[in-house]
Scaffold this motif. Structure first.
Motif, PDB file in Angstrom:
ATOM      1  N   ILE A  16      -3.256  -0.321   2.998  1.00  0.00           N
ATOM      2  CA  ILE A  16      -2.187  -1.428   2.380  1.00  0.00           C
ATOM      3  C   ILE A  16      -3.121  -2.862   2.041  1.00  0.00           C
ATOM      4  O   ILE A  16      -3.630  -3.400   3.417  1.00  0.00           O
ATOM      5  CB  ILE A  16      -0.944  -1.568   3.171  1.00  0.00           C
ATOM      6  N   SER A  17      -2.875  -3.206   0.911  1.00  0.00           N
ATOM      7  CA  SER A  17      -3.480  -4.609   0.643  1.00  0.00           C
ATOM      8  C   SER A  17      -2.419  -5.413   0.063  1.00  0.00           C
ATOM      9  O   SER A  17      -1.999  -4.776  -1.190  1.00  0.00           O
ATOM     10  CB  SER A  17      -4.914  -4.449   0.009  1.00  0.00           C
ATOM     11  N   ALA A  18      -2.150  -6.682   0.252  1.00  0.00           N
ATOM     12  CA  ALA A  18      -1.297  -7.488  -0.609  1.00  0.00           C
ATOM     13  C   ALA A  18      -1.777  -8.889  -0.793  1.00  0.00           C
ATOM     14  O   ALA A  18      -2.356  -9.344   0.241  1.00  0.00           O
ATOM     15  CB  ALA A  18       0.171  -7.217  -0.121  1.00  0.00           C
ATOM     16  N   VAL A  58       8.466  -4.736   3.438  1.00  0.00           N
ATOM     17  CA  VAL A  58       8.460  -3.186   3.611  1.00  0.00           C
ATOM     18  C   VAL A  58       8.886  -2.610   2.361  1.00  0.00           C
ATOM     19  O   VAL A  58       8.493  -1.453   1.958  1.00  0.00           O
ATOM     20  CB  VAL A  58       8.999  -2.714   4.817  1.00  0.00           C
ATOM     21  N   LYS A  59      10.059  -2.952   1.712  1.00  0.00           N
ATOM     22  CA  LYS A  59      10.900  -2.463   0.865  1.00  0.00           C
ATOM     23  C   LYS A  59       9.826  -2.767  -0.550  1.00  0.00           C
ATOM     24  O   LYS A  59       9.788  -1.871  -1.354  1.00  0.00           O
ATOM     25  CB  LYS A  59      12.130  -3.184   0.450  1.00  0.00           C
ATOM     26  N   ILE A  60       9.126  -3.917  -0.746  1.00  0.00           N
ATOM     27  CA  ILE A  60       8.297  -3.988  -1.868  1.00  0.00           C
ATOM     28  C   ILE A  60       7.022  -3.149  -1.639  1.00  0.00           C
ATOM     29  O   ILE A  60       6.697  -2.359  -2.643  1.00  0.00           O
ATOM     30  CB  ILE A  60       7.759  -5.332  -2.170  1.00  0.00           C
ATOM     31  N   LEU A  61       6.536  -2.526  -0.583  1.00  0.00           N
ATOM     32  CA  LEU A  61       5.252  -1.913  -0.217  1.00  0.00           C
ATOM     33  C   LEU A  61       5.644  -0.461  -0.364  1.00  0.00           C
ATOM     34  O   LEU A  61       4.888   0.301  -0.631  1.00  0.00           O
ATOM     35  CB  LEU A  61       4.778  -2.115   1.026  1.00  0.00           C
ATOM     36  N   THR A  63       8.019   0.407  -2.593  1.00  0.00           N
ATOM     37  CA  THR A  63       8.345   0.486  -4.132  1.00  0.00           C
ATOM     38  C   THR A  63       9.975   0.700  -4.089  1.00  0.00           C
ATOM     39  O   THR A  63      10.275   1.246  -5.245  1.00  0.00           O
ATOM     40  CB  THR A  63       7.732   1.454  -4.836  1.00  0.00           C
ATOM     41  N   LEU A  64      10.712   0.201  -3.200  1.00  0.00           N
ATOM     42  CA  LEU A  64      12.066   0.414  -3.272  1.00  0.00           C
ATOM     43  C   LEU A  64      12.774  -0.718  -4.095  1.00  0.00           C
ATOM     44  O   LEU A  64      13.680  -0.661  -4.676  1.00  0.00           O
ATOM     45  CB  LEU A  64      12.766   0.239  -2.040  1.00  0.00           C
ATOM     46  N   ILE A  65      11.917  -1.965  -4.129  1.00  0.00           N
ATOM     47  CA  ILE A  65      12.250  -3.232  -4.863  1.00  0.00           C
ATOM     48  C   ILE A  65      10.772  -3.737  -5.585  1.00  0.00           C
ATOM     49  O   ILE A  65       9.801  -3.547  -5.082  1.00  0.00           O
ATOM     50  CB  ILE A  65      12.861  -4.278  -4.298  1.00  0.00           C
ATOM     51  N   THR A  66      11.050  -4.632  -6.444  1.00  0.00           N
ATOM     52  CA  THR A  66       9.618  -5.081  -7.011  1.00  0.00           C
ATOM     53  C   THR A  66       9.322  -6.527  -6.709  1.00  0.00           C
ATOM     54  O   THR A  66      10.540  -7.254  -6.260  1.00  0.00           O
ATOM     55  CB  THR A  66       9.766  -5.188  -8.532  1.00  0.00           C
ATOM     56  N   ALA A  67       8.110  -7.052  -6.668  1.00  0.00           N
ATOM     57  CA  ALA A  67       7.889  -8.280  -6.097  1.00  0.00           C
ATOM     58  C   ALA A  67       8.270  -9.088  -7.363  1.00  0.00           C
ATOM     59  O   ALA A  67       8.032  -8.559  -8.534  1.00  0.00           O
ATOM     60  CB  ALA A  67       6.492  -8.375  -5.682  1.00  0.00           C
ATOM     61  N   ASP A  68       8.143 -10.401  -7.262  1.00  0.00           N
ATOM     62  CA  ASP A  68       8.377 -11.385  -8.351  1.00  0.00           C
ATOM     63  C   ASP A  68       7.007 -11.971  -8.838  1.00  0.00           C
ATOM     64  O   ASP A  68       6.692 -12.598  -9.715  1.00  0.00           O
ATOM     65  CB  ASP A  68       9.325 -12.707  -7.879  1.00  0.00           C
ATOM     66  N   GLY A  69       6.001 -11.727  -7.846  1.00  0.00           N
ATOM     67  CA  GLY A  69       4.654 -12.138  -7.969  1.00  0.00           C
ATOM     68  C   GLY A  69       3.791 -11.717  -7.093  1.00  0.00           C
ATOM     69  O   GLY A  69       4.154 -10.910  -5.894  1.00  0.00           O
ATOM     70  N   GLY A  76      -4.796   2.681  -2.490  1.00  0.00           N
ATOM     71  CA  GLY A  76      -5.519   2.449  -3.394  1.00  0.00           C
ATOM     72  C   GLY A  76      -4.648   2.588  -4.962  1.00  0.00           C
ATOM     73  O   GLY A  76      -5.325   2.410  -6.137  1.00  0.00           O
ATOM     74  N   HIS A  77      -3.437   2.450  -4.782  1.00  0.00           N
ATOM     75  CA  HIS A  77      -2.606   2.570  -5.906  1.00  0.00           C
ATOM     76  C   HIS A  77      -2.041   1.542  -6.230  1.00  0.00           C
ATOM     77  O   HIS A  77      -1.328   0.780  -5.178  1.00  0.00           O
ATOM     78  CB  HIS A  77      -1.436   3.695  -5.849  1.00  0.00           C
ATOM     79  N   ASP A  78      -2.029   0.730  -7.305  1.00  0.00           N
ATOM     80  CA  ASP A  78      -1.364  -0.505  -7.591  1.00  0.00           C
ATOM     81  C   ASP A  78       0.152  -0.429  -7.652  1.00  0.00           C
ATOM     82  O   ASP A  78       0.756   0.673  -8.266  1.00  0.00           O
ATOM     83  CB  ASP A  78      -1.825  -1.107  -8.794  1.00  0.00           C
ATOM     84  N   LEU A  79       1.005  -1.199  -7.140  1.00  0.00           N
ATOM     85  CA  LEU A  79       2.411  -1.214  -7.048  1.00  0.00           C
ATOM     86  C   LEU A  79       2.864  -1.693  -8.419  1.00  0.00           C
ATOM     87  O   LEU A  79       3.774  -1.789  -8.665  1.00  0.00           O
ATOM     88  CB  LEU A  79       3.063  -1.669  -5.750  1.00  0.00           C
TER      89      LEU A  79
END
Length: 79
Positions: A16-18, A58-61, A63-69, A76-79
């Motif tokens: 995981i990378s953010a 955790v919800k962003i990672l 994919t339950l919700i989207t990040a604003d930025g 290895g998959h872009d969210l």
């Protein structure tokens, strides 16, 4: 994909990378530029007080919700 190095010098891919994750609900900012790097094969705990944004991250990672930025990758998959 970002990597780190293990004892033997072999690069370890990130599980995981953010970088710069941001999320707001109305005028309430719940995540403000969170950076996170978790190497593959490690155990990671996300700790903090109530309202710190743990569940939102955790919800962003997951994919339950989207990040604003910001940018994030999981396996290895872009969210």
């Amino acid at each position: 994909m970002p990597t780190s190095s293990r004892d033997g010098g072999q690069p370890t891919p990130a599980a995981i990378s953010a970088v710069g994750l941001r999320k707001s609900y109305g005028d309430k900012t719940v995540l403000d530029g969170v950076d996170l790097y978790i190497p593959a094969g490690t155990v990671f705990a996300l700790l903090g007080p109530n309202g710190a944004g743990k569940t939102t991250a955790v919800k962003i990672l997951s994919t339950l919700i989207t990040a604003d930025g910001g940018q994030a990758q999981v396996a290895g998959h872009d969210l």
